[in-house]
Enzyme design. Structure first.
Site, PDB file in Angstrom:
ATOM      1  CE  LYS A 115      -7.216   5.980  32.044  1.00  0.00           C
ATOM      2  NZ  LYS A 115      -7.609   6.936  30.975  1.00  0.00           N
ATOM      3  CG  ASP A 116       0.831   3.112  28.104  1.00  0.00           C
ATOM      4  OD1 ASP A 116       0.267   2.094  28.553  1.00  0.00           O
ATOM      5  OD2 ASP A 116       0.801   3.428  26.898  1.00  0.00           O
TER       6      ASP A 116
END
Ligand SMILES: *Cc1c(COP(=O)(O)O)cnc(C)c1O
Length: 462
Positions: A112-113
């Site tokens: 998700k980064d």
């Protein structure tokens, strides 16, 4: 570039407004009206380019004239400078034709980064330009909260409030959020469960007057910019493996369908993707829908791959929209039926999906077996989410001559319980992570009451 709603009733918007809006006003999700194309020559010209350069070329048309070239490039550079690997998302070869695409080298060790580092910076840029402040609110049971916090900690015009259920997230996940010391980062431990926390956030979005005109912003996986940022690594991996002259297939550990939908977009843009394989854990709505046209809710199960524990896959609506020939009314009708009872897809759209997608479900036992076996075969330690992918890739690959890339969505050290349960040694945490976990924690505890949380947000925002 204009964006339209999957339910056909909200006004079309430009990139900046779509980013700030999140959900469309008719309850649908925004998708580009027409997709930009990547030609074989474009792909050839990307060979040897850095990740940042490929990201710039792939995303530029989606942004249009909302941001100037130099600023957009700088935002991308800053986003991926926070990754702990020069290649940003390195490919690792497992056997002669199966690769892992490691998406977990960002600050919170999960994929998700990749999107949230950029989303925070994009939001901050637009708010500054408008001379506005924004407030992000979110509820988290795991990975999204920490990735959102890391993506916003340096944003001057954004305050972020993340609610987690007190005592009900793992220590590692809590510390990832609460050890961030920044004026604009606010962690709230709610005396209740995840549903209580989520209800407070949803209620606050429905009642934004409490912010007296300041904008409330959602960074959950329905935000278009997250899909856009994820499209990049499909292109980069395909180019690294020989596109446009060689096809490639991908397998994606899936929950809300945001990650694999980005792969679909890459293919529609012109990347030669042969197969897209959906991997689920026991929360298998995607597999049931695709394999047996059973589009229905089942109760939530707690699995060894907790970041994939969902009941409904929010981004699946975007694929439905394209499979139904961009017919917003048909999508709306289907989803209204689904709200009330199990629904079935029409034959033609289902057949269209099945041409490209296949799927498989990994039980907890399968996850443990795959982790054990892969370690015995190659020495590679898979996290439990990635293990669902490796299982599905091997089960569903219909073209053994085409390279298969499984997306590695989390670092194994983040889910060491499952690794130990599989009989392997506890994985070593990366150094930057160890330092963070030893730091002081900052959070406030509040009752599970919307009014109490809103009063806190109102008095702590800048
Ligand atoms: C969020 C997440 C997923 C699921 O991704 P979707 O985009 O929701 O399909 C898979 N693995 C990990 C580790 C995650 O954090």
């Amino acid at each position: 570039m204009r964006y339209i709603s999957t339910r056909g009733q909200a006004p079309a918007l430009g990139f900046e407004d779509v980013l700030l809006a999140g959900l469309a006003s008719d309850g649908g999700l925004y998708v580009p009206e027409t997709l930009p194309k990547i030609t074989p020559d474009d792909l050839r010209a990307m060979a040897g380019c850095s990740y940042v350069e490929i990201a710039y070329r792939v995303m530029r048309p989606f942004v249009g004239d909302a941001i100037d070239d130099a600023t957009f490039r700088r935002l991308i550079e800053e986003s991926y400078a926070s990754f702990h690997h020069d290649a940003v998302v390195p490919l690792k070869q497992l056997n002669s034709n199966h690769f892992l695409l490691e998406l977990f080298h960002g600050p919170t060790l999960a994929f998700k980064d990749v999107a949230l580092q950029l989303l925070g910076r994009l939001l901050d840029h637009f708010l500054k330009q408008r001379d506005e402040k924004g407030v992000i609110m979110g509820a988290t049971s795991g990975d999204t909260g920490s990735a959102a916090i890391e993506g916003c900690r340096a944003c001057e015009n954004l305050d972020i409030f993340i609610l987690h259920p007190k005592g009900r997230v793992s220590e590692i996940q809590r510390r990832q959020m609460t050890t961030v010391k920044a004026d604009n980062v606010h962690n709230i431990a709610i005396e209740g469960n995840f549903d209580d926390a989520q209800a407070i956030v949803k209620g606050s979005f429905a009642d934004q007057a409490f912010l007296h005109g300041t904008r409330l912003i959602a960074v959950n996986s329905i935000n278009w910019a997250r899909i856009m940022a994820q499209t990049v690594y499909y292109v980069a991996a395909a180019v690294a493996l020989g596109a446009p002259d060689r096809e490639v297939s991908f397998t994606v550990p899936s929950a809300n369908f945001g990650n694999i939908f980005a792969g679909y977009i890459a293919r529609e843009m012109g990347v030669p993707i042969r197969q897209l394989v959906i991997a689920t854990n026991a929360n298998d709505i995607l597999h049931r829908t695709l394999a047996s046209n059973d589009f229905s809710r089942k109760e939530l199960l707690a699995t060894l791959a907790p970041s994939m524990d969902i009941v409904v896959s929010s981004n699946f609506e975007r694929l439905l929209f394209f499979a139904y020939g961009c017919d917003g009314a048909a999508v709306r009708e289907l989803l209204e039926r689904f709200q009330k009872a199990p629904a079935a897809l029409a034959d033609a759209p289902l057949a269209r999906m099945r041409e490209l997608f296949s799927s498989a479900t990994a039980s907890d036992d399968t996850i443990l077996n795959v982790i054990r076996e892969m370690f015995d075969r190659t020495g590679e330690v898979l996290d439990p989410h990635t293990a669902t992918g490796v299982y599905a890739a091997e089960k569903c690959n219909q073209h053994p001559d085409v390279p298969m890339v499984t997306l590695a969505t989390a670092h194994p050290a983040k889910f060491s319980d499952a690794i130990v349960k599989a009989g392997l040694a506890e994985p070593v945490l990366p150094l930057h992570f160890v330092e963070m976990l030893a730091a002081d924690e900052y959070y406030d505890v509040l009752p599970a009451e919307q009014s109490a949380v809103q009063a806190f947000v109102e008095s702590h925002r800048h």
